[in-house]
Scaffold this active site. Structure first.
Site, PDB file in Angstrom:
ATOM      1  N   GLY A 248     -12.372  11.912 -35.540  1.00 52.97           N
ATOM      2  CA  GLY A 248     -13.228  12.614 -36.485  1.00 52.97           C
ATOM      3  C   GLY A 248     -14.426  13.265 -35.837  1.00 52.97           C
TER       4      GLY A 248
ATOM      5  N   GLY B 154      -8.618  15.098 -36.439  1.00 54.80           N
ATOM      6  CA  GLY B 154      -8.641  15.972 -37.609  1.00 54.80           C
ATOM      7  C   GLY B 154      -9.326  17.311 -37.390  1.00 54.80           C
TER       8      GLY B 154
ATOM      9  N   LYS C 273     -11.290   2.287 -44.310  1.00 57.03           N
ATOM     10  CA  LYS C 273     -11.713   1.665 -43.048  1.00 57.03           C
ATOM     11  C   LYS C 273     -11.895   0.162 -43.225  1.00 57.03           C
ATOM     12  CE  LYS C 273     -13.986   5.771 -41.271  1.00 57.03           C
ATOM     13  NZ  LYS C 273     -12.887   6.224 -40.403  1.00 57.03           N
TER      14      LYS C 273
ATOM     15  N   LYS D 147     -10.701   2.509 -32.178  1.00 54.13           N
ATOM     16  CA  LYS D 147     -10.275   3.760 -32.788  1.00 54.13           C
ATOM     17  C   LYS D 147     -11.394   4.788 -32.689  1.00 54.13           C
ATOM     18  CE  LYS D 147      -9.955   6.890 -36.109  1.00 54.13           C
ATOM     19  NZ  LYS D 147     -10.927   7.477 -37.035  1.00 54.13           N
TER      20      LYS D 147
ATOM     21  N   ASP E 205      -6.982   5.308 -38.236  1.00 53.99           N
ATOM     22  CA  ASP E 205      -7.556   3.990 -38.541  1.00 53.99           C
ATOM     23  C   ASP E 205      -6.437   2.980 -38.785  1.00 53.99           C
ATOM     24  OD1 ASP E 205     -10.337   4.701 -38.557  1.00 53.99           O
ATOM     25  OD2 ASP E 205     -10.016   5.683 -40.483  1.00 53.99           O
TER      26      ASP E 205
END
Ligand code: ARG
Length: 286
Positions: free
Chosen positions: A31, A64, A245, A28, A186
């Protein structure tokens, strides 16, 4: 150049090259770790190398900061409820455009520039992710979803043909109204790792890993078991953004994934160091 050192590095990698051959690794990426172009390139190179040595990497991404940038351009305010983006119809449209249209294709472009073969898809392609509406502590979040079903057929087809799947974290709405849900990347990566029975789930973040003291790199926890992770959450050592997470990692481990790693995505080639050295560089949970 120290030739002996280079040889040592390769020899240290040998057991891992052997162990992870043919194994699916879900990574993943998102961000703040995704903003820097140079770092992005190094992550892409790492995935291409992984594939070249016989592993089957799958990249799941969020975006994001890019969504925020676009909302700003369109003079639309980003609203967060319980740490999650409140997603009204118009925001969902923007999320879809940015994640599936822009971020996803930009990543695929980097792969082709670096000599790799990748295909970018999102949750609707091949019915990959079907979601259900998510509520957090009873609060309405609009079109924010949780993944209910994963259909891995498309991903397996890509992997079997030597293609790296690049997956944008949006899901189909599993109801008559149709359309999409915005899902946390996530969580999407965790669900995908479980469904694919992946060897590993690796979360590339913008911190070195789980640390006892966030400001002191010396307190980085290199390895922990599920019990320890739970204890650290209870004690409040694992807190804030790290909780979902670690929870995602624990869920994956409980459902058959052999190891989960939290690694600094800002540090060049952190994936390779984590995978092919004994000590790695982030936090491994087993
Ligand atoms: N390279 C090995 C693996 O991927 C060990 C990694 C150890 N990493 C750590 N953070 N302790 O399984």
């Amino acid at each position: 150049m120290d030739e002996q050192f280079n040889a040592d590095v390769l020899i240290e990698a040998l057991p891992y090259l052997r162990r992870f051959n043919g194994k699916i690794i879900v990574i993943k990426y998102g961000g703040a770790a995704m903003i820097n172009e140079g770092v992005r390139q190094s992550v892409i190179q790492d995935l291409i190398l992984m594939q070249q040595v016989g592993m089957k990497p799958v990249l799941v991404h969020g975006g994001g900061p890019e969504i925020d940038r676009m909302l700003k351009k369109l003079n639309k305010e980003a609203v967060f409820v319980e740490g999650l983006r409140y997603t009204d119809d118009e925001t969902m449209e923007i999320v879809q455009m940015v994640l599936a249209g822009k971020v996803n294709k930009d990543l695929v472009e980097l792969f082709s520039r670096a000599g790799g073969k990748a295909i970018g898809i999102c949750g609707s392609d091949g019915g990959l992710f079907i979601g259900k509406r998510l509520r957090k502590n009873g609060q309405d979040l609009g079109l924010v979803g949780d993944i209910q079903t994963v259909n891995t057929e498309m991903i397996r087809t890509l992997l079997d043909n030597g293609i790296i799947p690049v997956v944008a974290s949006i899901a189909l709405r599993g109801d008559e109204e149709g359309g999409f849900y915005n899902v946390n990347a996530d969580t999407a990566a965790g669900s995908l790792a479980i469904a694919l029975k992946a060897e590993k789930l690796i979360l590339l973040t913008d911190v070195p890993g789980v640390m006892e003291d966030k400001t002191d790199l010396g307190t980085l926890i290199r390895e922990m078991d599920v019990q320890m992770a739970k204890t650290l959450m209870k004690k409040g050592v694992i807190k804030a953004g790290m909780i979902p997470k670690v929870e995602g990692c624990l869920q994956a481990l409980a459902q058959g994934v052999s190891a989960a790693h939290i690694v600094d995505g800002r540090s060049p080639h952190s994936l390779l160091v984590e995978l092919f050295t004994d000590t790695g560089m982030g936090t491994m949970i087993r």
